[in-house]
Design an enzyme around this catalytic site. Structure first.
Site, mmCIF file in Angstrom:
data_model
loop_
_atom_site.group_PDB
_atom_site.id
_atom_site.type_symbol
_atom_site.label_atom_id
_atom_site.label_comp_id
_atom_site.label_asym_id
_atom_site.label_seq_id
_atom_site.Cartn_x
_atom_site.Cartn_y
_atom_site.Cartn_z
ATOM 1 N N GLU A 107 23.589 81.900 -12.615
ATOM 2 C CA GLU A 107 24.290 81.872 -13.904
ATOM 3 C C GLU A 107 25.671 82.483 -13.710
ATOM 4 O O GLU A 107 25.773 83.540 -13.085
ATOM 5 C CB GLU A 107 23.534 82.666 -14.972
ATOM 6 C CG GLU A 107 24.185 82.507 -16.332
ATOM 7 C CD GLU A 107 23.424 83.221 -17.456
ATOM 8 O OE1 GLU A 107 22.404 83.872 -17.204
ATOM 9 O OE2 GLU A 107 23.882 83.110 -18.586
ATOM 10 N N GLY A 135 23.715 93.516 -14.297
ATOM 11 C CA GLY A 135 22.484 94.288 -14.384
ATOM 12 C C GLY A 135 21.270 93.565 -13.829
ATOM 13 O O GLY A 135 20.549 94.090 -12.989
ATOM 14 N N MET A 158 19.014 89.346 -13.909
ATOM 15 C CA MET A 158 19.081 87.917 -14.222
ATOM 16 C C MET A 158 17.688 87.355 -14.477
ATOM 17 O O MET A 158 16.756 87.597 -13.707
ATOM 18 C CB MET A 158 19.767 87.200 -13.037
ATOM 19 C CG MET A 158 19.871 85.708 -13.191
ATOM 20 S SD MET A 158 20.909 85.246 -14.603
ATOM 21 C CE MET A 158 20.130 83.711 -15.071
ATOM 22 N N GLU A 159 17.615 86.574 -15.545
ATOM 23 C CA GLU A 159 16.337 86.114 -16.088
ATOM 24 C C GLU A 159 15.779 84.838 -15.472
ATOM 25 O O GLU A 159 15.007 84.126 -16.133
ATOM 26 C CB GLU A 159 16.501 85.907 -17.598
ATOM 27 C CG GLU A 159 17.377 84.694 -18.005
ATOM 28 C CD GLU A 159 18.832 85.037 -18.319
ATOM 29 O OE1 GLU A 159 19.323 86.063 -17.818
ATOM 30 O OE2 GLU A 159 19.473 84.268 -19.052
ATOM 31 N N ASN A 160 16.098 84.518 -14.216
ATOM 32 C CA ASN A 160 15.574 83.301 -13.584
ATOM 33 C C ASN A 160 14.095 83.093 -13.897
ATOM 34 O O ASN A 160 13.308 84.029 -13.843
ATOM 35 C CB ASN A 160 15.720 83.407 -12.061
ATOM 36 C CG ASN A 160 17.066 83.953 -11.655
ATOM 37 O OD1 ASN A 160 18.073 83.367 -11.960
ATOM 38 N ND2 ASN A 160 17.058 85.105 -11.000
ATOM 39 N N HIS A 208 14.727 92.986 -21.826
ATOM 40 C CA HIS A 208 15.734 91.946 -22.106
ATOM 41 C C HIS A 208 15.497 90.707 -21.239
ATOM 42 O O HIS A 208 15.422 89.584 -21.742
ATOM 43 C CB HIS A 208 17.133 92.536 -21.868
ATOM 44 C CG HIS A 208 18.253 91.577 -22.092
ATOM 45 N ND1 HIS A 208 18.967 91.542 -23.274
ATOM 46 C CD2 HIS A 208 18.780 90.601 -21.297
ATOM 47 C CE1 HIS A 208 19.886 90.587 -23.188
ATOM 48 N NE2 HIS A 208 19.801 90.004 -21.994
ATOM 49 N N GLU A 209 15.368 90.930 -19.945
ATOM 50 C CA GLU A 209 15.196 89.772 -19.051
ATOM 51 C C GLU A 209 13.869 89.075 -19.337
ATOM 52 O O GLU A 209 13.786 87.852 -19.332
ATOM 53 C CB GLU A 209 15.270 90.183 -17.575
ATOM 54 C CG GLU A 209 16.523 90.943 -17.162
ATOM 55 C CD GLU A 209 17.826 90.315 -17.616
ATOM 56 O OE1 GLU A 209 17.901 89.080 -17.759
ATOM 57 O OE2 GLU A 209 18.794 91.076 -17.848
ATOM 58 N N HIS A 266 14.076 86.900 -22.371
ATOM 59 C CA HIS A 266 14.802 85.649 -22.136
ATOM 60 C C HIS A 266 13.846 84.494 -21.834
ATOM 61 O O HIS A 266 14.226 83.340 -21.978
ATOM 62 C CB HIS A 266 15.761 85.803 -20.956
ATOM 63 C CG HIS A 266 17.159 86.199 -21.325
ATOM 64 N ND1 HIS A 266 17.863 85.626 -22.360
ATOM 65 C CD2 HIS A 266 18.011 87.096 -20.758
ATOM 66 C CE1 HIS A 266 19.082 86.165 -22.422
ATOM 67 N NE2 HIS A 266 19.193 87.062 -21.469
ATOM 68 N N GLU A 276 22.088 85.195 -25.638
ATOM 69 C CA GLU A 276 22.379 86.605 -25.347
ATOM 70 C C GLU A 276 22.345 87.477 -26.609
ATOM 71 O O GLU A 276 21.759 88.557 -26.609
ATOM 72 C CB GLU A 276 23.712 86.749 -24.614
ATOM 73 C CG GLU A 276 23.720 86.124 -23.215
ATOM 74 C CD GLU A 276 22.617 86.643 -22.296
ATOM 75 O OE1 GLU A 276 21.968 87.658 -22.614
ATOM 76 O OE2 GLU A 276 22.389 86.009 -21.234
HETATM 77 N N1 B3K Z 1 22.079 86.215 -18.150
HETATM 78 C C1 B3K Z 1 22.468 87.240 -17.210
HETATM 79 C C2 B3K Z 1 23.926 87.406 -17.085
HETATM 80 C C3 B3K Z 1 24.583 86.425 -16.192
HETATM 81 C C4 B3K Z 1 26.027 86.811 -15.972
HETATM 82 C C5 B3K Z 1 26.776 85.770 -15.247
HETATM 83 N N2 B3K Z 1 28.113 86.198 -14.934
HETATM 84 C C6 B3K Z 1 21.849 88.549 -17.534
HETATM 85 C C7 B3K Z 1 21.430 88.751 -18.927
HETATM 86 O O1 B3K Z 1 22.191 88.711 -19.863
HETATM 87 O O2 B3K Z 1 20.268 88.920 -19.147
HETATM 88 ZN ZN ZN Z 2 20.758 88.374 -21.348
#
Ligand code: B3K
Ligand code: ZN
Length: 849
Positions: free
Chosen positions: A122, A254, A256-258, A290-291, A294, A313
């Site tokens: 992302e 911080g 990432m929600e893959n 948070h993740e 998502h 977000e």
């Molecule tokens: N979605 C990611 C942030 C990605 C940032 C890309 N530059 C983390 C978050 O908001 O949960």
């Molecule tokens: Zn997020």
């Protein structure tokens, strides 16, 4: 290197992609400098899209071979990708590319961190892995095979076949490429399980580098609590057989929600009492939540395009804030969030970087992962909830999940759900998504024969590209107190829609005291002419804890502004009111700790600017020091009592109760160290068995200029712990006196452990200098120059982190002509750097404009 030629992308130009992706098969043959990625992708025409050339994004890829339906093709290289003629119906695209993860210092795409392979896609990193329609509205099912000699090989979804040198993964949920992830390395696992409410057992794993196994337990508990909370509160269950988290040391943000494979900055997941502060624990809990959240708000329902970023977000921040309130207490969470909003989002919204919650154009989307999109985006959800009520909010969310599961949705879709489920017209409310800037709200009161009237006026000053603003819908939560402090009108939400509007409360027997904008019910700057006595009354009696805190905060601010601009002496009316409250042991220690906090230097600078003064950072710093000394002396006999009340005797636990006590104890100890020359702080430092106490004692010693021995001891104890060393670096740059901050920072950048290519370490030093307001804004421009030097150096390696830190300059126009000239020179020097990245170019151009 990215192309610096500024191409602007517009929301209004959105066009669907001409093909659907039926499925994606990827094989990775991992090698540090020559990883092969073999893609097989089935495309079929998208009946809902206009005619267009077949274009796939791709950057920094070496194409080995491409084929369509088995026939080798030679695509034409275009800006940021390739095109080639394709059959009119469905077809199979095959491509083999080579990439160089070991030289990928931008930490976007597939890269290496401490010997492990990991990804960050992302927003637009997948195009550095293979040719693909790298846009969130193109969703597909991914099957992945990883080949390497690494013991652990992970990707999204559920595990498939695995054997010597390979592992396969299949993710049944269609997803956009930005949610793709791959990890391979020599990792240790902290496993657990969670059984969903419908009885499915999910394997949970936190993978870390060898040696970090002991720091996973808290994160795992936070994950399980998040899974349970989302079931209980939003009715959302997890949807795969496994949920993996991996900690990596080199990460631009911080976490990432893959899908099914969250990747975390190690600072946002690893925790132990000895190495992490209470704040770290709370932040880790919130980020894990948070993740995880998502998975529904972001992954199952994603964004149609990057302009809709706040759809996932803002909503997910709002959800994690609800979670933290439930876990740790709503009042202090709200206070902290408002402090953060004022500290980060307000300056953004009121300066050259101001943009709507849903921006309408960008050059580099990574520059729009901002406090406005995230935090103001969450405030907008909070306002919507307040306007429609809790039950209607909950039904609207059910409808949202029902209607849009599997979609790439828009803000229009989101608002339509609320309109359809509540019957409300939200067209005016929608301005919160399109109008930038912080609304200014003023209120006056009138009393006449049993009727109390509150009259409000709102206006939003112009922001870049938006000269005229229309009135916004403001939910204004109000309560009324009787002169003896009883609540006579519990909180009610007034709905303001006009530029000027009055609300009456009838049939009252005496003139009430109004508590306005309770819980900070709208993200505005409120002006209210009020005597100090009336504010002190609210400080003593308001039944809304946020507004009680706010009354104290405004008194503190007024006191400091008086000291700064008129040389006034500290306001004893406020201090006595505060003392009463501090002595009230029925109040939570955490709340009392928040009351003890003073407004930050940045907030005071902003306030001075707002009132037409030119902020003098040194005067702000001095006023805060004077006030702290004054408070310490005035409360000399209260402080030891508070310290005693704040003592935690039970073994360390990062729970709300202990955290609150330690927060109060730390605030008190900082004051005491102004009286005893740091003796108590040294004792606390020597006896500390947890990082919260150790670090705050070290901070107090630094303030007292008695830290030499403690800094050395701390270094010797922790030199091999990366995350603790970040604290050691950060504290010194952040707490150095204004006159020394630049020199201290410079010396830290020359330290053998200063690894400037690691974003955490870079931020811990240069980011802490930025946070040292008077030190960074030194009159001779040395702070600006030092930061510019480092940003120029970092840009070639890591544009994303560089661009983010350019925001330090966003307030440059509020200072005096001398500082402005120095800041401008620094910005122009950055802008003139050869091969400046698109990211930094956009930021600096906007800041200078
Ligand atoms: N979605 C990611 C942030 C990605 C940032 C890309 N530059 C983390 C978050 O908001 O949960
Ligand atoms: Zn997020």
């Amino acid at each position: 290197m990215k192309d610096a030629a500024p191409t602007t992308i517009y929301l209004k130009d959105y066009t669907p992609f001409g093909w659907q992706v039926e499925d994606v098969h990827l094989t990775f043959r991992l090698a540090p400098h020559a990883t092969r990625v073999i893609a097989k992708i089935h495309f079929s025409p998208n009946p809902n899209a206009p005619e267009q050339d077949f274009f796939l994004h791709g950057e920094e890829l070496t194409l080995i071979r491409a084929a369509i339906n088995g026939e080798t093709v030679t695509p034409e290289q275009t800006d940021g990708g390739i095109t080639c003629p394709v059959p009119s119906g469905a077809f199979l695209w095959e491509a083999e590319v080579e990439i160089d993860p070991a030289n990928n210092t931008a930490l976007e795409g597939l890269y290496m961190s401490s010997g492990m392979y990991c990804t960050q896609c992302e927003a637009e990193g997948f195009r550095k892995i293979t040719y693909y329609p790298d846009r969130p509205d193109v969703m597909s099912v991914f099957t992945v095979r990883v080949e390497s000699d690494m013991p652990v090989m992970l990707s999204n979804g559920n595990p498939g076949a695995a054997g010597d040198g390979f592992a396969e993964w299949h993710d049944p949920w269609p997803k956009p490429a930005y949610l793709f992830a791959l990890v391979a390395g020599d990792l240790r696992n902290h496993p657990d399980t969670f059984t969903t409410k419908s009885g499915t057992k999910v394997d949970l794993n936190i993978y870390v580098r060898p040696g970090d196994e002991g720091k996973c337990a808290f994160g795992m508990e936070a994950l399980k609590a998040s899974m349970k909370w989302d079931e209980d509160v939003y009715g959302r269950e997890y949807d795969l057989g496994v949920f993996n988290i991996v900690a990596v040391d080199d990460f631009n943000m911080g976490a990432m929600e893959n899908k099914g494979l969250n990747i975390f900055n190690s600072s946002c997941v690893l925790a132990s009492p000895e190495t992490s502060t209470d704040d770290n624990f709370e932040r880790i809990e919130a980020i894990i939540a948070h993740e995880y959240f998502h998975n529904w708000t972001g992954n199952r329902i994603t964004c149609r395009d990057w302009f809709q970023l706040c759809l996932k977000e803002g909503l997910t921040v709002f959800r994690d804030a609800q979670f933290t309130s439930d876990m740790r207490g709503a009042a202090v969470k709200r206070i902290n969030d408002v402090r953060d909003l004022r500290g980060r989002q307000f300056p953004e919204d009121q300066g050259p970087l101001s943009h709507p919650v849903r921006p309408e154009s960008f050059q580099e989307i990574n520059n729009f992962y901002t406090a406005t999109v995230y935090e103001k985006g969450a405030e907008v959800i909070g306002m919507l909830k307040r306007l429609v009520g809790d039950e209607a909010y909950s039904s609207a969310l059910d409808l949202y999940f029902d209607r849009h599961d599997g979609d790439a949705a828009t803000i229009e879709d989101w608002l339509r759900v609320f309109e359809d489920s509540t019957g409300r017209d939200l067209s005016q409310f929608k301005r919160w998504y399109s109008q930038s800037g912080t609304p200014r709200l003023s209120v006056t009161e009138a009393w006449d024969d049993g009727t109390f009237t509150l009259s409000f006026e709102q206006h939003t000053p112009p922001t870049p590209g938006q000269d005229e603003k229309l009135p916004q819908v403001l939910p204004i939560a109000v309560g009324l107190l009787s002169p003896n402090g009883d609540e006579i009108q519990p909180t009610t939400v007034l709905e303001m829609t006009e530029a000027k509007q009055s609300f009456e409360f009838k049939g009252l027997s005496a003139r009430p005291m109004a508590s306005v904008l309770r819980e900070f019910s709208a993200p505005v700057v409120l002006t209210r002419e009020m005597s100090r006595e009336d504010r002190a009354f609210l400080l003593a009696h308001d039944t809304d804890p946020f507004n009680r805190w706010e009354a104290g905060n405004v008194l503190a601010r007024e006191c400091l502004l008086g000291m700064i601009t008129d040389g006034a002496t500290p306001d004893t009316l406020w201090l006595d009111g505060l003392e009463t409250l501090l002595r009230d042991s029925t109040l939570d220690p955490d709340f009392r700790a928040s009351m003890l906090d003073l407004p930050g230097q940045g907030q005071l600078a902003q306030e001075l600017h707002e009132r037409g003064h030119t902020p003098d950072p040194d005067a702000i710093y001095d006023a805060l020091q004077t006030l702290q000394q004054f408070r310490a002396e005035r409360w000399a006999d209260l402080l030891p009592k508070l310290a005693e009340e704040a003592l935690v005797t039970a073994p360390y636990a990062p729970n709300a109760e202990q955290t609150g006590k330690r927060a109060l104890g730390n605030g008190v100890m900082h004051l005491i160290s102004r009286l005893d020359g740091g003796k108590a702080a040294q004792a606390r430092f020597d006896g500390a068995d947890n990082m919260t106490l150790q670090l705050s004692a070290l901070a107090a010693l630094l303030r007292a200029e008695k830290a030499e021995g403690a800094l050395q001891a701390f270094y010797e104890q922790w030199q091999d712990d990366r995350l603790v060393m970040d604290k050691w670096f950060g504290l010194q740059a952040g707490m150095a006196s204004p006159a020394r901050a630049v020199e201290v920072t410079k010396a830290l950048t020359e330290h053998e452990k200063f690894d400037w290519t690691n974003p955490n370490r870079f931020r811990s030093v240069l980011g802490s200098l930025i946070g040292n307001h008077a030190g960074f804004h030194r009159a001779d421009g040395a702070g600006y120059a030092l930061l510019a030097d480092w940003l120029i150096k970092l840009d070639d390696k890591n544009p994303q982190t560089t661009a983010r830190m350019c925001a330090a300059f966003q307030t440059w126009k509020r200072y005096d002509a001398g500082r402005q000239a120095h800041a401008k020179a620094a910005l122009e020097r950055i802008k003139a750097k050869p091969n400046l990245s698109r990211d930094v170019n956009e930021m600096v151009t906007r800041i200078l404009s």
